[in-house]
Design a protein around this motif. Sequence first.
Motif, PDB file in Angstrom:
ATOM      1  N   GLU A  72       0.795  -1.222   0.000  1.00  7.33           N
ATOM      2  CA  GLU A  72       0.000   0.000   0.000  1.00  7.33           C
ATOM      3  C   GLU A  72       0.829   1.273   0.000  1.00  7.33           C
ATOM      4  O   GLU A  72       0.272   2.365  -0.049  1.00  7.33           O
ATOM      5  CB  GLU A  72      -0.910   0.034   1.237  1.00  7.33           C
ATOM      6  N   SER A 207      -4.981  -0.683  11.269  1.00  6.80           N
ATOM      7  CA  SER A 207      -3.965  -0.217  10.332  1.00  6.80           C
ATOM      8  C   SER A 207      -2.639  -0.060  11.069  1.00  6.80           C
ATOM      9  O   SER A 207      -2.609   0.118  12.289  1.00  6.80           O
ATOM     10  CB  SER A 207      -4.385   1.131   9.741  1.00  6.80           C
ATOM     11  N   PHE A 384      -8.104  -7.148   2.005  1.00  4.94           N
ATOM     12  CA  PHE A 384      -7.960  -6.376   3.244  1.00  4.94           C
ATOM     13  C   PHE A 384      -9.254  -6.335   4.038  1.00  4.94           C
ATOM     14  O   PHE A 384      -9.232  -6.255   5.260  1.00  4.94           O
ATOM     15  CB  PHE A 384      -7.518  -4.946   2.919  1.00  4.94           C
ATOM     16  N   ALA A 435      -9.888  -0.748   6.036  1.00  2.00           N
ATOM     17  CA  ALA A 435      -9.642  -1.909   5.180  1.00  2.00           C
ATOM     18  C   ALA A 435      -9.928  -1.573   3.725  1.00  2.00           C
ATOM     19  O   ALA A 435      -9.183  -1.963   2.816  1.00  2.00           O
ATOM     20  CB  ALA A 435     -10.508  -3.082   5.638  1.00  2.00           C
ATOM     21  N   ARG A 438      -7.240   0.704   2.302  1.00  4.57           N
ATOM     22  CA  ARG A 438      -6.000  -0.040   2.058  1.00  4.57           C
ATOM     23  C   ARG A 438      -6.066  -0.754   0.705  1.00  4.57           C
ATOM     24  O   ARG A 438      -5.058  -0.874   0.005  1.00  4.57           O
ATOM     25  CB  ARG A 438      -5.745  -1.040   3.185  1.00  4.57           C
ATOM     26  N   SER A 439      -7.267  -1.225   0.336  1.00  9.59           N
ATOM     27  CA  SER A 439      -7.422  -1.832  -0.992  1.00  9.59           C
ATOM     28  C   SER A 439      -7.110  -0.821  -2.079  1.00  9.59           C
ATOM     29  O   SER A 439      -6.392  -1.115  -3.042  1.00  9.59           O
ATOM     30  CB  SER A 439      -8.847  -2.373  -1.159  1.00  9.59           C
TER      31      SER A 439
END
Length: 843
Positions: A72, A207, A384, A435, A438-439
């Motif tokens: 990421e 995270s 994620f 999440a 993060r993708s």
Amino acid sequence: MRTECHLGAVQGSAIKAVLGPTNTGKTHLAIERMAAHSSGCMGFPLRLLAREVYDRVRAIKGDDAVALITGEERIEPKGARYMCCTAEAMPRDGAGAAFVALDEAQIGADRERGHIFTDRLLNTRGREETMLLGAATLEPLVRQLVPEAEISDRPRFSTLTHIGPRKLSRLPPRSAIVAFSAEQVYAVAEMLRRFRGGAAVVMGALSPETRNKQVALFQNGEVDYIVATDAIGMGLNLDVNHVAFAGLTKFDGVRMRRLLPAEMAQIAGRAGRHQRDGTFGTLSGMNKHGSAPEFTEEEVYAIEEHRFAPLTHLYWREPEPRFDSLDRLIADLETPPSDPALRLAPEAIDLATLKRLAGEPIADTVRGAGKVRRFWEACSLPDFRQRGPDVHARFVARLWQDLAQGYLGADYVAARISELDNMAGDIDTLQGRIAAIRSWAYICQRPDWVMARDEMAARARAVEAKLSDALHARLTERFVNRRTAILMKSLGQDAGMLPIEMSDDGAVSVEGETLGHVEGLRFVVDPAARHEDRRMLLAAAEKALPRLLGERAEALAASDLGEIELRRGKLSWKGETLAELEQRDGTAMPVLKPAREVSALPEGARRKLVTALESWLEKTLEPLQPLEKMHHAASNPDAGSQARALLLNLIAGHGFVTRERAGIEHLPKEMRPFLRKIGVTFGALDIFAPALLKPAPRQLLNALGVDRRPLQDAMLPVIADTKKLPSGYRHAGSQAIRIDLAEKILRAAHETRAKAQAKDRRRKFVLDLALPISIGLEEGNIARLLGNAGFRVQKARPLPEGRFGPPRPDQWEWRPARRKQERQKPAQPREGNAFAALADLVR
């Protein structure tokens, strides 16, 4: 097909395996060795660890010499000679670095990620030196798979001692409590907040930024306890004196099982730092029987002496599959290894996604080695969000629709990132957004996926940082009570024995001494209660507040809730927010999200109050039923895409939309009767629901926060025109008129025109302006409104001078602007088709 083992090792490259338990300085040694070489590359199991080592190496070599590469995040200064990576992002060739190191190499035995670590262990080499770091259990497999490696054991700097079970109230300071589910983590942290002032929380779902901030709470001494999942065992450096296990079993993705002794030691080894010894044990009193999970004598011996059964195999998957076709790719990925020390890796999420999509029509677009490779890269997007293979496969399928055409547009990616730029919500909501972002951060890091990659990646990182800050704040609010943490260090255990009372006006007192007062359901400390000699009274109030606030909440729930206010998407009482309202797709009825004060109430009182608030809200929102009908009709798959598009436009406009924006030219005429049955009016200038133009629904939409346009409380027929038009009005010259009344005027004008044409077929006619004048429109503004609908006025000539009589009337005619021809459809919906289904829904 490639073989499992590295066939082209760098000539003259030394391979060293440094094995041993935790707290042996393995990673520190690798950092020193890398700094001694001209270039280096290190792979880590966690983004958090990669970032930690990146900061350390940067302090030695300078900012411009060190790169950080994870799924990421990419920080790649031009000419950087040292790389800190996650194992998945680590180049297979080590980027040609002189030194290469792989940390926690024993993860090669992990079912989900093991094949990545096995591939790096077998194939990634430095030009001059390669270092494999891991547990001592890896030694036999290193000897078998990498016979040329020089193996060295490193002893632990400090000792580990088992001290048996301890109750939560008896845990020593600087303890870490390890649980194996989010629910158990929250339960333990909540008890520590009540009894010890709070705890930091560390879970794999957080995270890296949030985990860093939570660890800092513990490291800085703001709290004396940290509650974590087994993610704490993966290299987090903490000043922990004692590790307490809340359980000794976990779900490994397949079944519930007891931890292996080596896994127990990996976690227990967090206790003790450098030369300081540590202890470990279990946590008692966590179930209704009061019993505690306990280590066996053999497990205690193994952990204290660092003696464990060696690993018998590592997981492997073909690292260089062929991309001739999807079938060939899947076959290569499922081909078992030939080496007996290796086992075929279980089906990971990337392969599961590939196999699901390979059987769908989307696979027909994947032809040629280039597209097959690109499709596999899309399927390799990490899950994620942890929503499971089916949901993840749908996300990848949507992603591929754009990637198959080239790049993801910057506007599209920016919109998806912007949707997640919302700091509101509880812990679970924020974790879900993190999440998701993060993708997108991963997607934006791909060099050939996104236009304006650097800008989009920076935006994604910025949103993730903001969400991480918000999540850290929520965790701290929920699980840390700094005031109690300070008080408990000096107070005894008898503070709860004092009588606490709350008066009708909300004042909280003990034995006549005021401690503070309650506003709504929130306790506000009296400044005088902070005096040194009143600390015990304050602690007693803290223990009594759940009961006092629970009684107050039950009394409120039993009342008629007449003092409850709905404003800006929140329910308030006595000026304090009780709940926020979260809008849902597919319905006009929001979900009630209790405020932190309500969530903290005892279960019985909280349930009664929330139930009462939900009933009050349902009754209050009854005027929005016409909008709810539109939502139901729009969600019906049998409604037809054109009707759904119009309904979605109406919903987005909160009950009305102009004809120009409604897309009505695509709507079959035979659909109109069905839409009229759910309250939709097709006007000359606007499409609207008359029931939603009344004061009650307009006020509710404004109070819910979904329609933020200016509001006219009484919904007057005509108002003075403003630059920012109030909700439910349209411009009419220097005035603004309510949409439904504008339609009434226009309909009367069309009826007059029709009668005139039926009588003598003339285009021009005389229009009676009594109706718009009675509504309140001025004459000049009447012409402006009618002109918008295509009516044109021809002013009558004045009577000649000297002639008397009534003035000639103005002449009107209708000259509409050209519009696109509306698409013709079959005249009547027949039984069994989509329109008949919509009619049934309306009934």
